[in-house]
Design a protein around this motif. Structure first.
Motif, short mmCIF file in Angstrom:
data_model
loop_
_atom_site.label_atom_id
_atom_site.label_comp_id
_atom_site.label_asym_id
_atom_site.label_seq_id
_atom_site.Cartn_x
_atom_site.Cartn_y
_atom_site.Cartn_z
N THR A 212 1.21 -0.94 -0.01
CA THR A 212 0.08 0.16 0.26
C THR A 212 0.96 1.40 0.12
OG1 THR A 212 -1.59 -1.57 1.06
CG2 THR A 212 -1.97 1.07 1.64
N ILE A 213 2.23 1.01 0.45
CA ILE A 213 3.10 2.47 0.62
C ILE A 213 2.95 3.17 -0.62
CG2 ILE A 213 4.94 3.34 1.47
CD1 ILE A 213 4.04 1.83 4.39
N ALA A 214 4.28 1.69 -0.83
CA ALA A 214 4.42 1.62 -2.00
C ALA A 214 3.47 2.08 -3.55
CB ALA A 214 4.81 0.43 -2.81
N SER A 215 2.56 1.64 -3.22
CA SER A 215 1.15 2.12 -4.55
C SER A 215 0.98 3.38 -4.03
CB SER A 215 0.38 0.91 -4.56
OG SER A 215 -0.33 1.34 -5.62
N ARG A 216 1.12 3.26 -2.96
CA ARG A 216 0.47 5.02 -2.57
C ARG A 216 1.63 6.03 -3.37
NH1 ARG A 216 -0.54 6.54 2.83
NH2 ARG A 216 1.44 6.11 3.15
N LEU A 217 2.49 6.19 -2.87
CA LEU A 217 4.06 6.39 -3.55
C LEU A 217 3.78 7.03 -4.86
CD1 LEU A 217 6.44 8.17 -1.91
CD2 LEU A 217 7.65 6.26 -1.76
N ARG A 218 4.09 5.66 -5.51
CA ARG A 218 3.95 6.07 -6.99
C ARG A 218 3.01 7.11 -7.69
NH1 ARG A 218 4.57 -0.31 -7.05
NH2 ARG A 218 6.37 -0.99 -6.61
N ARG A 219 1.86 6.80 -6.87
CA ARG A 219 0.99 7.54 -7.64
C ARG A 219 0.99 8.68 -7.09
NH1 ARG A 219 -2.48 3.49 -5.01
NH2 ARG A 219 -2.97 5.15 -3.84
N ARG A 220 1.32 9.61 -6.20
CA ARG A 220 1.28 10.74 -5.66
C ARG A 220 2.93 11.59 -6.45
NH1 ARG A 220 3.42 11.58 -0.31
NH2 ARG A 220 2.88 13.73 -1.12
N ALA A 221 4.09 10.00 -6.97
CA ALA A 221 5.28 10.70 -8.15
C ALA A 221 4.65 11.01 -9.20
CB ALA A 221 5.95 9.62 -7.37
N GLU A 222 3.55 10.42 -9.66
CA GLU A 222 3.28 10.70 -10.71
C GLU A 222 2.29 11.82 -11.03
OE1 GLU A 222 0.60 7.24 -12.11
OE2 GLU A 222 2.20 5.83 -12.01
N LYS A 223 1.51 11.84 -10.22
CA LYS A 223 1.15 13.58 -10.12
C LYS A 223 1.90 14.42 -9.45
CE LYS A 223 -3.77 11.67 -7.76
NZ LYS A 223 -4.27 11.59 -6.30
N SER A 224 2.90 14.61 -9.50
CA SER A 224 3.95 15.33 -9.66
C SER A 224 4.81 14.85 -10.05
CB SER A 224 4.89 15.84 -7.95
OG SER A 224 4.13 15.60 -7.49
N ASN A 225 4.37 14.50 -11.83
CA ASN A 225 5.46 14.08 -12.79
C ASN A 225 6.81 13.74 -12.77
OD1 ASN A 225 3.49 15.57 -14.70
ND2 ASN A 225 4.18 17.33 -13.79
N MET A 226 6.77 12.62 -11.83
CA MET A 226 7.88 11.72 -11.71
C MET A 226 7.39 10.66 -11.75
SD MET A 226 8.16 14.00 -7.82
CE MET A 226 10.64 12.87 -7.46
N LEU A 227 8.51 10.09 -12.67
CA LEU A 227 8.46 8.26 -13.15
C LEU A 227 9.47 7.83 -12.00
CD1 LEU A 227 7.15 6.36 -14.82
CD2 LEU A 227 9.22 6.50 -16.37
#
Length: 239
Positions: free
Chosen positions: A209-224
């Protein structure tokens, strides 16, 4: 031959294709058949295996099954679409209109339903690659390479090219532990310890859950985010 290599400026050019499917028979059949047609194709059984190679050698086209264990094909497509310009083909047994629309909306350029004829898949790859080549502008400089770092005491993740993400407490502990062994797999138990939790009384699914949420938040900040789930082992952060 459909996969005939073309020559451009004296150099031999052929698209690099990655195929992700957990059906070993289908994967091997397609990789072998497409290779015989002159395409450079490599097969992977899941997202983690794809991401490990993608980080060092990005492909021109990715072929994705939807029903993968762990991160499914739709999630992979959305993740890759935020990065460089590449072609994405869905190759799946899911055939409903809703599935097709969802696949195309999530980033696929083409959607093929199994059973798939090898010639149709090869023709789709070649046509998509030609369209992408026309869209690319060689005169433009390549995009800057991210230089990932934790700054401000480890509470802010930056990619070194202008994007920043302020972390929550659990994210800071999670990424801090991964950064301490950058590029290596960190076991789930070690990550639980980094969170300050009891390894014997912890829901290990919370790490996903932490990893998935982190990926989503990063994508919203234009970070892959090069954060990879290693099935049965743990997680890794590698550029």
């Amino acid at each position: 031959m459909i996969g005939e290599k073309s020559k451009q400026g004296g150099a031999t050019i052929t698209p690099l294709v990655y195929l992700v499917d957990d059906d070993e028979d289908f994967r091997e059949e397609m990789v072998l058949g497409l290779s015989r047609l002159g395409l450079e194709v490599h097969g992977f059984h899941d997202a983690a295996a794809l991401y490990r190679v993608y980080a060092t050698r990005p492909p021109d086209i990715v072929i994705l099954d939807i029903g993968l264990e762990g991160e499914d094909g739709l999630a992979i497509a959305a993740h890759l679409r935020a990065s460089q310009s590449l072609g994405i083909i869905m190759a799946t047994a899911r055939s409903s209109i809703d599935d097709r629309v969802d696949g195309l909306t999530r980033g696929a350029d083409a959607y093929l339903v199994k059973p798939i004829d090898l010639r149709e898949l090869a023709a789709t790859i070649v046509a998509l690659n030609e369209r992408l080549k026309r869209l690319r502008t060689p005169s433009q400089p390549p995009p800057p390479t991210p230089q990932w770092a934790l700054v401000e005491g480890g509470w802010v993740l930056t990619d070194g090219i202008g994007h920043r993400l302020r972390l929550t407490t659990s994210e800071q502990c999670f990424l801090g532990r991964l950064f301490s062994e950058r590029g290596k797999t960190v076991g789930r138990r070690a990550l639980v310890e980094a969170l300050g939790a009891d390894v014997y009384d912890f829901n290990y699914g919370h790490l996903d859950t932490i990893a998935s949420r982190l990926r989503r938040r990063a994508e919203k900040s234009n970070m892959l985010l090069p954060l990879h789930t290693i099935r049965g082992s743990g997680f890794a952060f590698s550029d």
